[in-house]
Design a protein around this motif. Sequence first.
Motif, PDB file in Angstrom:
ATOM      1  N   ARG A 109       0.826  -1.199   0.000  1.00  0.00           N
ATOM      2  CA  ARG A 109       0.000   0.000   0.000  1.00  0.00           C
ATOM      3  C   ARG A 109       0.867   1.257   0.000  1.00  0.00           C
ATOM      4  O   ARG A 109       1.944   1.287   0.605  1.00  0.00           O
ATOM      5  CB  ARG A 109      -0.904  -0.040   1.227  1.00  0.00           C
ATOM      6  CG  ARG A 109      -1.914   1.077   1.356  1.00  0.00           C
ATOM      7  CD  ARG A 109      -2.809   0.744   2.538  1.00  0.00           C
ATOM      8  NE  ARG A 109      -3.609   1.873   2.982  1.00  0.00           N
ATOM      9  CZ  ARG A 109      -4.769   2.215   2.463  1.00  0.00           C
ATOM     10  NH1 ARG A 109      -5.243   1.533   1.446  1.00  0.00           N
ATOM     11  NH2 ARG A 109      -5.462   3.237   2.949  1.00  0.00           N
ATOM     12  N   SER A 110       0.404   2.285  -0.668  1.00  0.00           N
ATOM     13  CA  SER A 110       1.162   3.527  -0.779  1.00  0.00           C
ATOM     14  C   SER A 110       1.526   4.090   0.597  1.00  0.00           C
ATOM     15  O   SER A 110       0.700   4.126   1.517  1.00  0.00           O
ATOM     16  CB  SER A 110       0.348   4.566  -1.556  1.00  0.00           C
ATOM     17  OG  SER A 110       0.996   5.822  -1.529  1.00  0.00           O
ATOM     18  N   SER A 111       2.762   4.537   0.738  1.00  0.00           N
ATOM     19  CA  SER A 111       3.236   5.114   1.999  1.00  0.00           C
ATOM     20  C   SER A 111       2.678   6.505   2.240  1.00  0.00           C
ATOM     21  O   SER A 111       2.813   7.061   3.335  1.00  0.00           O
ATOM     22  CB  SER A 111       4.768   5.166   2.005  1.00  0.00           C
ATOM     23  OG  SER A 111       5.314   3.868   1.906  1.00  0.00           O
ATOM     24  N   ASN A 112       2.069   7.100   1.223  1.00  0.00           N
ATOM     25  CA  ASN A 112       1.525   8.457   1.346  1.00  0.00           C
ATOM     26  C   ASN A 112       0.117   8.479   1.931  1.00  0.00           C
ATOM     27  O   ASN A 112      -0.416   9.556   2.217  1.00  0.00           O
ATOM     28  CB  ASN A 112       1.503   9.146  -0.025  1.00  0.00           C
ATOM     29  CG  ASN A 112       2.893   9.339  -0.589  1.00  0.00           C
ATOM     30  OD1 ASN A 112       3.835   9.624   0.160  1.00  0.00           O
ATOM     31  ND2 ASN A 112       3.035   9.189  -1.900  1.00  0.00           N
ATOM     32  N   SER A 117      -0.713   2.737   5.801  1.00  0.00           N
ATOM     33  CA  SER A 117       0.330   2.986   4.793  1.00  0.00           C
ATOM     34  C   SER A 117       1.407   1.915   4.890  1.00  0.00           C
ATOM     35  O   SER A 117       1.799   1.499   5.977  1.00  0.00           O
ATOM     36  CB  SER A 117       0.946   4.371   4.987  1.00  0.00           C
ATOM     37  OG  SER A 117       1.542   4.483   6.263  1.00  0.00           O
ATOM     38  N   GLY A 118       1.866   1.457   3.735  1.00  0.00           N
ATOM     39  CA  GLY A 118       2.933   0.466   3.684  1.00  0.00           C
ATOM     40  C   GLY A 118       2.517  -0.954   3.987  1.00  0.00           C
ATOM     41  O   GLY A 118       3.355  -1.855   4.000  1.00  0.00           O
ATOM     42  N   PRO A 189      -0.894   4.779  -8.427  1.00  0.00           N
ATOM     43  CA  PRO A 189      -0.039   5.371  -7.392  1.00  0.00           C
ATOM     44  C   PRO A 189      -0.797   5.890  -6.180  1.00  0.00           C
ATOM     45  O   PRO A 189      -0.214   6.042  -5.109  1.00  0.00           O
ATOM     46  CB  PRO A 189       0.672   6.514  -8.131  1.00  0.00           C
ATOM     47  CG  PRO A 189      -0.221   6.839  -9.286  1.00  0.00           C
ATOM     48  CD  PRO A 189      -0.846   5.539  -9.687  1.00  0.00           C
ATOM     49  N   GLU A 193       2.050   1.215  -3.896  1.00  0.00           N
ATOM     50  CA  GLU A 193       3.427   1.691  -4.028  1.00  0.00           C
ATOM     51  C   GLU A 193       4.305   0.681  -4.757  1.00  0.00           C
ATOM     52  O   GLU A 193       5.157   1.051  -5.560  1.00  0.00           O
ATOM     53  CB  GLU A 193       4.006   1.963  -2.638  1.00  0.00           C
ATOM     54  CG  GLU A 193       5.392   2.572  -2.634  1.00  0.00           C
ATOM     55  CD  GLU A 193       5.800   3.028  -1.258  1.00  0.00           C
ATOM     56  OE1 GLU A 193       6.804   2.486  -0.736  1.00  0.00           O
ATOM     57  OE2 GLU A 193       5.120   3.907  -0.698  1.00  0.00           O
ATOM     58  N   GLU A 194       4.085  -0.589  -4.456  1.00  0.00           N
ATOM     59  CA  GLU A 194       4.884  -1.649  -5.076  1.00  0.00           C
ATOM     60  C   GLU A 194       4.022  -2.875  -5.312  1.00  0.00           C
ATOM     61  O   GLU A 194       3.029  -3.103  -4.616  1.00  0.00           O
ATOM     62  CB  GLU A 194       6.067  -2.056  -4.193  1.00  0.00           C
ATOM     63  CG  GLU A 194       7.132  -1.022  -4.018  1.00  0.00           C
ATOM     64  CD  GLU A 194       8.297  -1.570  -3.206  1.00  0.00           C
ATOM     65  OE1 GLU A 194       9.001  -2.475  -3.716  1.00  0.00           O
ATOM     66  OE2 GLU A 194       8.500  -1.111  -2.076  1.00  0.00           O
TER      67      GLU A 194
END
Length: 271
Positions: A109-112, A117-118, A189, A193-194
């Motif tokens: 998951r996107s860190s933003n 997050s993450g 995005p 995230e990845e």
Amino acid sequence: MRALLRIAAMATSPTSTNPSQIKSHRLAILANQLRLYKAPPSPLDAPASDEDAPVVDARGKVFSPMAVAESSAPPTLARPDRFHSKTAAVLICLFEDSRGDLRVILTKRSSNLSTHSGEVSLPGGKTEEGDKDEKETALREAKEEIGLEPSLVSIVTTLEPFLSKHLLRVTPVIAILDDRDAFKPVLNPSEVEEMFDAPLEMFLKDENKMSEERNWMGVKYLVHFFDYNTEGKRFMIWGLTAGILIRAASVVYQRSPSFMEQSPEYKTPYP
């Protein structure tokens, strides 16, 4: 795996949910086996009360430390009057690597984002109006998150729904990606995230893993954590995602994990 495939080769395959044809002989045999899988009956397959909706994040993604299969839930949890009508689905997308080992696609998951997050998760999210069923939900979410075209995969089965900590009913959908090279990921995005993949069989092994017992609503349950390293990066796969993948691996390989899947009061389908 080879013995499993020999057994599955004897099975007759029903029509696939997805019209795409599986060219890999090994994957085709596995698909035949999984299409015959029948999820255990759920005590929650009864009319549910219309209570307040469970908590999911603002984007409808599913994150929870708890992972309880409805079919194995103790009586304290397996009550229709506690079941909330909100549902979700996740996609367990399997493919073969160059050695013939099964791998599963996961996302970070996107860190933003302000919540979770993450976190590592399977592609998926809550059911939206217009989704025909849980298969359609899982495919739609996978396309939105990682650009996976539904035409590239064959859905072969669904597992029994899992309950999150907020009693959200999450259905895992297993799909086969026959041609990994044909899949060109396009990550969203705002959500992802990845994207990475991990060997499915690792979720049956007591390696690089820890478990933690927790108590919720008077019921003890186990939370599993898998520490996975790949290409110099470290990912922690835990909670609901880990629980679903443990069950998926048990169904695919037809054996129980080498560790306790849940506390003794839970019923599990593999002795």
